[in-house]
Write a protein that holds these residues in place. Sequence first.
Motif, mmCIF file in Angstrom:
data_model
loop_
_atom_site.group_PDB
_atom_site.id
_atom_site.type_symbol
_atom_site.label_atom_id
_atom_site.label_comp_id
_atom_site.label_asym_id
_atom_site.label_seq_id
_atom_site.Cartn_x
_atom_site.Cartn_y
_atom_site.Cartn_z
ATOM 1 N N VAL A 1 11.462 -58.089 -3.432
ATOM 2 C CA VAL A 1 10.282 -58.523 -2.811
ATOM 3 C C VAL A 1 9.020 -58.161 -3.476
ATOM 4 O O VAL A 1 9.085 -57.258 -4.030
ATOM 5 C CB VAL A 1 10.076 -58.367 -0.966
ATOM 6 C CG1 VAL A 1 11.226 -59.022 -0.755
ATOM 7 C CG2 VAL A 1 10.270 -56.886 -1.042
ATOM 8 N N TYR B 1 9.068 -63.193 6.089
ATOM 9 C CA TYR B 1 8.521 -62.931 4.925
ATOM 10 C C TYR B 1 9.598 -62.483 3.952
ATOM 11 O O TYR B 1 9.492 -63.002 2.649
ATOM 12 C CB TYR B 1 7.394 -61.903 4.914
ATOM 13 C CG TYR B 1 6.786 -61.460 3.981
ATOM 14 C CD1 TYR B 1 5.699 -62.323 3.404
ATOM 15 C CD2 TYR B 1 7.235 -60.313 3.130
ATOM 16 C CE1 TYR B 1 4.967 -62.030 2.288
ATOM 17 C CE2 TYR B 1 6.539 -60.157 1.869
ATOM 18 C CZ TYR B 1 5.326 -60.675 1.605
ATOM 19 O OH TYR B 1 4.688 -60.420 0.353
ATOM 20 N N GLU B 2 10.438 -61.678 4.388
ATOM 21 C CA GLU B 2 11.495 -61.256 3.305
ATOM 22 C C GLU B 2 12.224 -62.397 2.903
ATOM 23 O O GLU B 2 12.423 -62.467 1.555
ATOM 24 C CB GLU B 2 12.532 -60.586 4.136
ATOM 25 C CG GLU B 2 13.612 -59.912 3.301
ATOM 26 C CD GLU B 2 14.580 -58.905 4.393
ATOM 27 O OE1 GLU B 2 14.785 -57.809 4.165
ATOM 28 O OE2 GLU B 2 15.352 -59.791 5.045
ATOM 29 N N SER C 1 11.482 -65.474 2.269
ATOM 30 C CA SER C 1 10.602 -66.242 1.646
ATOM 31 C C SER C 1 10.407 -65.755 0.077
ATOM 32 O O SER C 1 10.041 -66.236 -0.827
ATOM 33 C CB SER C 1 9.223 -66.348 2.051
ATOM 34 O OG SER C 1 8.425 -65.385 2.241
ATOM 35 N N HIS C 2 10.760 -64.415 0.183
ATOM 36 C CA HIS C 2 10.441 -63.544 -1.267
ATOM 37 C C HIS C 2 12.016 -63.204 -1.653
ATOM 38 O O HIS C 2 12.073 -62.434 -2.674
ATOM 39 C CB HIS C 2 9.635 -62.484 -1.011
ATOM 40 C CG HIS C 2 8.111 -62.816 -0.853
ATOM 41 N ND1 HIS C 2 7.821 -63.192 0.318
ATOM 42 C CD2 HIS C 2 7.265 -62.786 -1.833
ATOM 43 C CE1 HIS C 2 6.477 -63.600 0.320
ATOM 44 N NE2 HIS C 2 6.139 -63.345 -1.058
ATOM 45 N N ALA D 1 15.251 -62.848 -4.094
ATOM 46 C CA ALA D 1 15.342 -63.377 -5.600
ATOM 47 C C ALA D 1 16.530 -64.056 -5.697
ATOM 48 O O ALA D 1 17.116 -64.343 -6.899
ATOM 49 C CB ALA D 1 15.443 -62.084 -6.052
#
Length: 291
Positions: A290, A198-199, A201-202, A204
């Motif tokens: 995130v 999840y980290e 995929s988000h 920056a």
Amino acid sequence: MSETHAAAAGPLAPEPHATHGAHAAPKHPYHLVDPSPWPIVGAVAAGLLTGGGVLYMHGHGWTLLIIGILAVLGTMAVWWRDVIREATFQGYHTPIVQLGLRYGMALFIASEVMFFVAFFWAFFSSSLFPVGGVWPPKGIHPFDPFEFPFLNTLILLLSGTTVTWAHHSLLEGDRSGMLRGLALTVFLGLCFTAVQAYEYSHAAFSFTQGIFPSTFFMATGFHGFHVIIGTTFLIVCLVRAWLGHFRPDHHFGFEAAAWYWHFVDVVWLFLFVCIYWWGGGSAAEAGPAVG
């Protein structure tokens, strides 16, 4: 053989056909491994995996890569199946053999330490002497270390306690505690992987945006891969524990998995402090990566 010759040979002489078609019992505590096809099969599988990876990166499809992955996984499964048979059912893993396995696992973990040293070296070489005098580079917004990275730190530290609980339960003959501790450790390992996915995929920033993303993803990504390997290792131990393969005085497979998991925990602590916290600098406060 005549009776005269038999008498002359003495009472210790073997019968004429005593050793025909069978191996004599070993007179030493070492395990001389029988010839196995898996080393050469594993080498071919690794070649397929490497060649398939190169072809995939050059746009020639992923067919050979998938074949290589399946071949490597299959070789690992059947090879370790044979090792489990030798240790659990055939009794070849004597105390001296187990000592050799412990030395081997310790050296393997030492080699893994040096593997990660290379990534830390690259990170510190770039961060202590940054191009342009700024670290992280301009335009890079690192993760807030006290959001998902801190959560994953707590998850891994907790998993270190649960695997230790399982190990001590095994030593004390508490099968139920061992199974619960292993199951919790596997669950926490899966949670870590899910949080890291999840980290990522988000994030920056992407892998190709410069030296910070490159060193960040290489170090944390390979650590995540090691967590997946360690989780798989523990799943195998959980199945073996359920089947009753481990005894308080004979459980090196479990012990090796616990060593490996503690190694993964320690590496993450260095990653959190050096890359997420110190390496993120004040840019981590500029805005969350995130959300």
